[in-house]
Design a protein around this motif. Structure first.
Motif, mmCIF file in Angstrom:
data_model
loop_
_atom_site.group_PDB
_atom_site.id
_atom_site.type_symbol
_atom_site.label_atom_id
_atom_site.label_comp_id
_atom_site.label_asym_id
_atom_site.label_seq_id
_atom_site.Cartn_x
_atom_site.Cartn_y
_atom_site.Cartn_z
ATOM 1 N N ASP A 10 0.825 -1.133 0.043
ATOM 2 C CA ASP A 10 -0.075 0.115 0.144
ATOM 3 C C ASP A 10 0.896 1.159 0.008
ATOM 4 O O ASP A 10 1.718 1.250 0.605
ATOM 5 N N ARG A 11 0.584 2.161 -0.787
ATOM 6 C CA ARG A 11 1.167 3.582 -0.757
ATOM 7 C C ARG A 11 0.632 4.279 0.610
ATOM 8 O O ARG A 11 -0.405 4.597 0.688
ATOM 9 N N GLU A 54 4.699 -0.060 -9.171
ATOM 10 C CA GLU A 54 3.416 0.434 -8.669
ATOM 11 C C GLU A 54 3.027 -0.006 -7.402
ATOM 12 O O GLU A 54 3.732 -0.837 -6.846
ATOM 13 N N TYR A 55 1.813 0.372 -6.903
ATOM 14 C CA TYR A 55 1.591 0.118 -5.506
ATOM 15 C C TYR A 55 0.033 -0.705 -5.876
ATOM 16 O O TYR A 55 -0.537 -0.870 -6.814
ATOM 17 N N LYS A 56 -0.274 -1.264 -4.663
ATOM 18 C CA LYS A 56 -1.637 -2.163 -4.670
ATOM 19 C C LYS A 56 -2.569 -1.208 -5.204
ATOM 20 O O LYS A 56 -3.638 -1.983 -6.057
ATOM 21 N N ASP A 57 -2.856 -0.133 -4.949
ATOM 22 C CA ASP A 57 -3.829 0.667 -5.425
ATOM 23 C C ASP A 57 -3.730 1.144 -7.068
ATOM 24 O O ASP A 57 -4.665 1.692 -7.644
ATOM 25 N N GLY A 58 -2.861 0.468 -7.703
ATOM 26 C CA GLY A 58 -2.297 0.782 -8.945
ATOM 27 C C GLY A 58 -1.729 2.037 -9.235
ATOM 28 O O GLY A 58 -1.564 2.582 -10.517
ATOM 29 N N SER A 59 -1.471 2.762 -8.289
ATOM 30 C CA SER A 59 -0.743 4.209 -8.782
ATOM 31 C C SER A 59 0.626 3.794 -8.832
ATOM 32 O O SER A 59 1.230 2.890 -8.423
#
Ligand SMILES: C[S@@+](CC[C@H](N)C(=O)[O-])C[C@H]1O[C@@H](n2cnc3c(N)ncnc32)[C@H](O)[C@@H]1O
Length: 364
Positions: A10-11, A54-59
């Protein structure tokens, strides 16, 4: 905060703010450097701790942010080469990153990238040799977990300061507690490059220790060829902190970095702090409506040493605070309206002498 073990994680909010800062900065940096006299030598961006992209939320992560900034048409149209070197030691993250990079649409072959699996300690210098990157502009992002950037790598990028080379080194909050109590001498010696930092143990207050470590690190950077440096902290609403240290051989780099920083969107829930501020006040960033309270106090502190021209105060703001030079003009105006400073007339705006009011001018 526990170090993630999986491929993606997670970011944090402050990571989001740092990414915005990086994007603003790199979009300006690639364009300036590719258009400069150095441009033909090839401009290189390095992520020494690249992550999976990238991060778990796609960012997106820093390597993709950098690639998109380097691949902007106005940069590649200069015709000068731009190269990205991305180093990641974790197998799964490295593979994830490579797949993401391969999916990016490149405008033309002036912009290229190399991903290397391995530790930056082993990979960075030989990879830069192989690319022939040393003679051109270079920006190296050292964004490890916590406090793990070996100073000898930073020093090799500095190369004595005769090239437009820059570093951005991230420290997680624990850097301060870890070194302030001299818990981990080996890590400290590696991060600072020698043992002088251990004098932190002689200091009493947390504030003094913090200032000492920061100034010690900036002195090491100067010695390595980064004549100018800027330090600031990002704090998110859960109290997580990131200390960012930016070092550059060029004074204009400091202004570009600060412009990028003040441009970070305040709605991200990230606040901003000057680690040199004894009160550790956190404030919002705003390009259009900056909070000048801290700068006003810092200018008053500076004027206690004697009068200064506006031009000197602008330089002080640029090089010794988290503010930009034009902020000093506004801060002095406000201080004068509040009758906390007096101003002489000057032939030009910059020659105006600013001083603390004498008793006479305070009580006319
Ligand atoms: C904080 S993350 C990087 C995040 C990335 N820079 C971003 O902004 O999207 C740190 C990364 O460095 C990698 N890493 C840790 N130690 C390393 C080393 N010595 N050399 C190269 N990579 C390393 C970790 O596997 C992790 O993916």
């Amino acid at each position: 905060v526990a170090t993630p073990t999986g491929v993606l994680w997670d970011r944090d909010l402050h990571t989001g703010a740092k990414h915005q800062l990086l994007r603003h900065y790199l979009e300006a940096w690639f364009l300036i450097l590719t258009q400069s006299t150095w441009g033909a030598e090839g401009t290189t961006y390095v992520d020494a701790f690249a992550g999976p992209g990238e991060y778990k939320d796609g960012s997106i992560g820093s390597p993709i942010i950098a690639l998109r900034a380097a691949n902007l048409p106005q940069v590649t149209e200069t015709g000068n080469p731009v190269h990205l070197l991305l180093i990641e030691e974790h197998q799964g993250r490295f593979e994830h990153l490579q797949a993401l990079l391969s999916n990016e649409t490149m405008h033309n072959d002036h912009c290229t990238w190399t991903a290397k699996k391995g530790s930056c300690e082993a990979v960075l210098t030989p990879a830069l040799d192989a690319l022939g990157a040393w003679s051109g502009p270079m920006f190296v992002n050292f964004d490890g977990w916590g406090v793990d950037t070996p100073f000898h790598l930073v020093q090799s990028v500095g190369g004595g300061g005769d090239k437009p080379h820059e570093v951005l080194v991230t420290f997680e909050a624990q850097w301060f507690t870890r070194f302030a109590t001299v818990q981990d001498q080996g890590a400290g010696d590696s991060v600072f490059g020698d043992t002088n930092w251990r004098h932190v143990a002689d200091l009493a207050s947390a504030g003094e220790k913090r200032s000492f470590l920061i100034e010690e690190y900036r002195a090491r950077l100067r010695h390595a060829g980064f004549a100018y440096s800027s330090v600031f902290e990002l704090v998110d609403e859960r109290g997580h902190e990131l200390l960012l240290v930016f070092g550059t051989s060029e004074e204009y780099g400091i202004d570009k970095m600060k412009r990028a920083m003040w441009n970070v969107d305040p709605i991200r829930g990230s606040r901003f702090r000057d680690p040199r501020d004894p009160n550790q006040a956190a404030f919002e960033l705003s390009l259009t409506d900056p909070d000048l309270r801290l700068l006003k106090e810092q200018i008053l502190g500076r004027l206690e040493q004697g009068p200064a021209t506006l031009s000197e105060l602008k330089r002080f703001a640029l090089l010794d605070t988290v503010y930009r030079a034009p902020h000093a003009t506004d801060a002095v105006k406000e201080l004068a309206t509040e009758k906390r400073v007096s101003r002489s007339s000057g032939r030009t705006h910059d020659e105006v002498v600013v001083q603390l009011p004498t008793e006479q001018s305070l009580f006319p």
